[in-house]
Design an enzyme around this catalytic site. Structure first.
Site, PDB file in Angstrom:
ATOM      1  N   LYS A  38       0.824  -1.326   0.027  1.00 41.66           N
ATOM      2  CA  LYS A  38      -0.007   0.055  -0.151  1.00 41.66           C
ATOM      3  C   LYS A  38       0.799   1.208  -0.044  1.00 41.66           C
ATOM      4  CE  LYS A  38      -0.563   0.293   4.914  1.00 41.66           C
ATOM      5  NZ  LYS A  38      -1.049  -0.274   6.092  1.00 41.66           N
ATOM      6  N   ARG A 133      -5.990   1.101  17.652  1.00 42.51           N
ATOM      7  CA  ARG A 133      -6.529   0.978  16.236  1.00 42.51           C
ATOM      8  C   ARG A 133      -7.433   0.025  16.330  1.00 42.51           C
ATOM      9  NH1 ARG A 133      -3.187   1.763  10.858  1.00 42.51           N
ATOM     10  NH2 ARG A 133      -3.413  -0.578  11.082  1.00 42.51           N
TER      11      ARG A 133
HETATM   12  C1  PLP Z   1      -0.040  -0.572   6.880  1.00 49.23           C
HETATM   13  C2  PLP Z   1      -0.122  -1.919   7.750  1.00 49.23           C
HETATM   14  C3  PLP Z   1       1.101  -2.540   7.770  1.00 49.23           C
HETATM   15  C4  PLP Z   1       2.340  -2.388   7.153  1.00 49.23           C
HETATM   16  O1  PLP Z   1       3.061  -1.223   8.049  1.00 49.23           O
HETATM   17  P1  PLP Z   1       4.569  -0.752   7.674  1.00 49.23           P
HETATM   18  O2  PLP Z   1       4.847  -0.019   8.911  1.00 49.23           O
HETATM   19  O3  PLP Z   1       4.611   0.046   6.436  1.00 49.23           O
HETATM   20  O4  PLP Z   1       5.364  -2.062   7.557  1.00 49.23           O
HETATM   21  C5  PLP Z   1       0.919  -3.878   8.525  1.00 49.23           C
HETATM   22  N1  PLP Z   1      -0.292  -3.946   9.176  1.00 49.23           N
HETATM   23  C6  PLP Z   1      -1.180  -3.213   9.019  1.00 49.23           C
HETATM   24  C7  PLP Z   1      -2.627  -3.986   9.783  1.00 49.23           C
HETATM   25  C8  PLP Z   1      -1.134  -1.980   8.335  1.00 49.23           C
HETATM   26  O5  PLP Z   1      -2.420  -1.523   8.356  1.00 49.23           O
END
Ligand code: PLP
Length: 362
Positions: A38, A133
């Site tokens: 993402k 969250r």
């Molecule tokens: C965005 C996200 C990640 C990845 O996070 P990074 O810090 O980019 O590695 C992992 N788990 C969830 C639930 C996320 O929303």
């Protein structure tokens, strides 16, 4: 329009090496990596590189990006890492083998849809360990939901528990936190009478434990985006080095369209800027400034751009322009010159999702 600016250059060789490095280091500690796409808005070359580098899963918060990965013919299992919306359940089942969940109502809807599509959908239950969250705060509720899935939902397979830290509440994935997660998993296992396949201990911030060589034994899955794409945050925020990861995968290039000596304080009666704000302006007399043909529309916030040349200073931006103080630069900037920037996470997300930005793979 091949040489069009603003241009975001993506070094796929370095990206691949980062994926391989993270996958190997995690692998040595019995941890699989879900490659989170993402941050780069699911650019197809980035998806392919995560796949080729050995990520065990392709993961995103956005179904559009997972759809892209499926369309590319990627055979790795797809994982939705944002709690599914009720309005997207049929697409979740169609596109993803795995999803992270925290609401029984949603899991029941996934079950119904999986039945309709003749599929078995795999679920990881999220525990909130203080980041506040997503996830179950009440761990007894999580265990009850696990038991319900196990006994009542034919088309849902409970494969593990996971957590997310360092996103809202800025909580660190210390070994104590990760042990707490293992305890939640073990409470589930005790109730359902079998072992869970996955304990998913967070995201990039958990790579600190991997690089230190110490993570609870049973944690065996991490979801990693930033740590592979930029590899900036752990060093920037925690002084935690992640050698030998590359930090130069993304470079932003923009073209100079005007260079002039101008006053530093606006001249006339001060109202509001292009975004309705009333900024403060420091009067530093007449200074040389360059105007770039890119703006907030392309990258979000000018404060988060990182100039490769230390002597220049970003003064501000509007939608399509960025103003740079070049008075102290060694270089004699001219119209047509190209200025280069490093990017942080938010900037990368904006740039990769903006259709004005020319993405160039090098
Ligand atoms: C965005 C996200 C990640 C990845 O996070 P990074 O810090 O980019 O590695 C992992 N788990 C969830 C639930 C996320 O929303």
């Amino acid at each position: 329009m091949e040489n069009r600016y603003p241009r975001l250059e993506v070094n796929l060789k370095h990206l691949k090496e980062n994926v391989v490095e993270v996958v190997e280091r995690c692998g040595k500690m019995g941890v699989q990596v879900a490659g989170v796409i993402k941050g780069a808005t699911g650019l197809s070359e980035v998806i392919k590189t995560f796949d080729e580098g050995g990520a065990a899963f392709i993961a995103s918060s956005r179904l559009e990006q997972i759809e892209e990965a499926v369309a590319l013919g990627i055979e790795k299992p797809m994982m939705l890492i944002r709690i599914p919306m009720l309005s997207e359940i049929s697409e979740v089942i169609r596109l993803c083998e795995y999803s992270l969940n925290s609401e029984l109502q949603v899991i029941k809807a996934l079950n119904e849809e999986a039945k309709a599509q003749g599929k078995l959908h795999k679920v990881i239950l999220m525990a909130d360990l203080g980041d506040l969250r997503e996830g179950y705060w009440d761990k007894e509720e999580l265990v009850n939901v696990a038991e319900y899935i196990e006994n009542k939902l034919i088309n849902i397979q409970l494969v593990g528990v996971g957590t997310n830290v360092g996103c809202y509440g800025s909580i660190l994935p210390t070994n104590e936190k990760l042990e707490e997660l293992v305890q939640v998993a073990e409470a589930v296992e005790k109730r359902i009478g079998r072992e869970l396949e996955y304990i998913a201990g967070g995201a990039t911030s958990s790579l600190m434990r991997i690089w230190e060589g110490k993570i609870p034994d049973r944690v065996n899955l991490l979801r990693v985006g930033e740590g592979i794409l930029l590899a900036r945050d752990l060093e920037e925020y925690y002084g935690h080095k992640t050698e030998p990861l590359h930090k130069d995968i993304f470079r932003l290039k923009a073209e100079v369209i005007e260079v002039k000596d101008k006053p530093t304080h606006p001249v006339g009666e001060i109202g509001v800027d292009a975004f309705g704000h009333k900024p403060e302006y420091l009067d530093r007399g007449i200074r040389r400034r360059a105007l770039l043909a890119m703006g907030k529309v392309d990258y979000g916030s000018p404060n988060e751009l990182i100039p490769m040349e230390k002597e220049i200073e970003i003064l501000g931006a509007s939608s399509d322009h960025t103003i740079i103080d070049v008075q102290d630069s060694e270089k004699d900037y001219k119209v047509g010159d190209i200025m280069e920037f490093d990017v942080c996470y938010a900037t990368m997300v904006y740039l990769t999702s903006c259709k004005n930005v020319n993405i160039a793979y090098i």
